[in-house]
Scaffold this active site. Structure first.
Site, PDB file in Angstrom:
ATOM      1  CG  PHE A 155      -1.890   1.204   1.165  1.00 15.48           C
ATOM      2  CD1 PHE A 155      -3.063   1.119   0.434  1.00 15.48           C
ATOM      3  CD2 PHE A 155      -1.600   2.388   1.818  1.00 15.48           C
ATOM      4  CE1 PHE A 155      -3.932   2.203   0.349  1.00 15.48           C
ATOM      5  CE2 PHE A 155      -2.459   3.473   1.746  1.00 15.48           C
ATOM      6  CZ  PHE A 155      -3.629   3.374   1.015  1.00 15.48           C
ATOM      7  CG  ASP A 180       5.656   3.530   1.708  1.00 16.97           C
ATOM      8  OD1 ASP A 180       5.676   4.054   2.844  1.00 16.97           O
ATOM      9  OD2 ASP A 180       4.623   3.445   1.020  1.00 16.97           O
ATOM     10  CE  LYS A 194       0.068   5.510   7.986  1.00 16.68           C
ATOM     11  NZ  LYS A 194      -1.309   5.940   8.218  1.00 16.68           N
TER      12      LYS A 194
END
Length: 386
Positions: free
Chosen positions: A122, A207, A236
């Site tokens: 993702f 990532d 985040k």
């Protein structure tokens, strides 16, 4: 009828306040929050030092533009460079934007187009990051995807070697697949990535949107391995709730991202950068990270111990304070029952419970979480014991 687009399957919980590992809803019910805002609140809710830094900056100014010099941006970029072993940072507003920047930079720097990513990955919901995501459900209904993305099986050396060729700009991966079910890379697989990328001239993009900044007990998850990427993306946890993302890259890539090549109106704005500076001062600390490592191993061991005889539990796995409990049935009923019992966790796919507690959670809170989770799994799941 709500005026909001129904893009989220919302819980029947409306927060009123939160502090540390705890959230209180509008009805006064308290929850032990092991979601951390989906891996955002690594320092817990309303961390005092982050709050202080943001308040101090708000008294000065909120926004100018990236046309101005910004020493706080410079300091934060240097801290990220030092922590990652890379040299330059670009600030944006989210993980998807950080991954967009990485994809653009990889294509521009190599002059190639193909990006190899992995099934169950993702990377975001913009057109480029949606195309990079190895989950068909994310792409359904949006028409033709951005071209030249190829998906292979995670931790499969053979498929990877066959996919990477002279047209490949980059291999893009998560060190721990978060949304994909808490699957951790192995060293042999990473060795293959290094080899095929070196031979083809492709870049390595890691990532670290969910794994970065202490979540796994290291500043970055790739640091658990003998592995050095060319580009790293984070978001985040960087702002502990304030919107900010960053792409970090090797020094030689700077020549390909000069004035006019990329930009962001709000990226690296003073408020979010103030939060990021405070976050980095707390997390990039050896004692803090050692504590995360210790607590992560403790949580994993306690869950394995408590759930080892539960036939419905297929596996408990993870790295640091990023834990997955794979069930042999749907996980939703467990999640909902835990909410009734005052505990918040996540799922990853249909049958995996995902735990992302604040890195500041204490042993008493971890013990309480293990007690609640194991008790609910025993009483809620339907697989019959042999």
């Amino acid at each position: 009828m709500s005026a909001l687009f129904p893009t989220y399957q919302r819980w029947e919980i409306e927060p009123e306040s939160a502090k540390g590992s705890w959230l209180t809803d509008k009805n006064g019910k308290k929850y032990l929050d092991f979601t951390s805002g989906i891996g955002v609140l690594n320092l817990g809710h309303c961390h005092d030092l982050v709050k202080q830094a943001v308040q101090e900056q708000m008294e000065k100014f909120w926004h100018t533009s990236n046309m101005f010099q910004n020493s706080s941006q410079e300091n934060t970029a240097q801290a990220l460079a030092d922590a990652s072993g890379l040299q330059h940072a670009f600030f944006c507003n989210s993980g998807a934007e950080a991954n967009e920047a990485a994809i653009k930079l990889a294509r521009k720097a190599t002059g190639k187009s193909k990006i190899v990513t992995f099934n169950k990955s993702f990377h975001g919901r913009t057109f480029a990051t949606m195309a990079a995501t190895g989950q068909e459900k994310v792409r359904v209904g949006f028409g033709p995807m951005l071209e030249a993305f190829e998906y292979v099986t995670y931790n499969d050396n053979k498929e990877l070697a066959e996919a990477v060729d002279e047209n490949t700009a980059a291999v893009m991966l998560e060190m721990v697949q978060g949304e994909g079910g808490i699957h951790v890379a192995n060293q042999e697989f990473l060795n293959t990535i290094k080899e095929v990328c070196t031979n083809s001239g492709a870049l390595i993009i890691v990532d670290e949107i969910q794994t970065g900044l202490g979540r796994t007990g290291k500043p970055f998850a790739f640091q658990h391995f003998d592995f050095q990427p060319d580009i790293v993306t984070i978001a985040k946890a960087l702002g502990n709730g304030l919107p900010i993302g960053a792409m970090i890259g090797k020094g030689e890539l700077a020549a390909h991202f000069g004035p006019g090549s990329h930009g962001s109106t709000f990226g690296g704005n003073p408020i979010s950068i103030a939060a990021a500076e405070a976050v980095l001062k707390q997390i990039l600390n050896e004692a803090f990270l050692a504590d995360v490592t210790e607590k992560g191993q403790y949580l994993l061991n306690q869950l394995k111990k408590e759930l080892q005889n539960e036939d419905t539990v297929k596996e408990v796995r993870g790295l640091g304070l990023m834990i997955g409990i794979e069930l042999k049935e749907e996980a939703q009923s467990v999640l909902e029952t835990l909410q009734e019992k005052g505990m918040l966790i996540l799922t990853a796919g249909s049958n995996i419970l995902r735990l992302l507690p604040p890195l500041t959670a204490d042993i008493q809170e971890i013990d309480l979480a293990v007690e609640k989770i194991s008790k609910v799994i025993r009483t809620t799941t339907t697989v019959t014991k042999s």
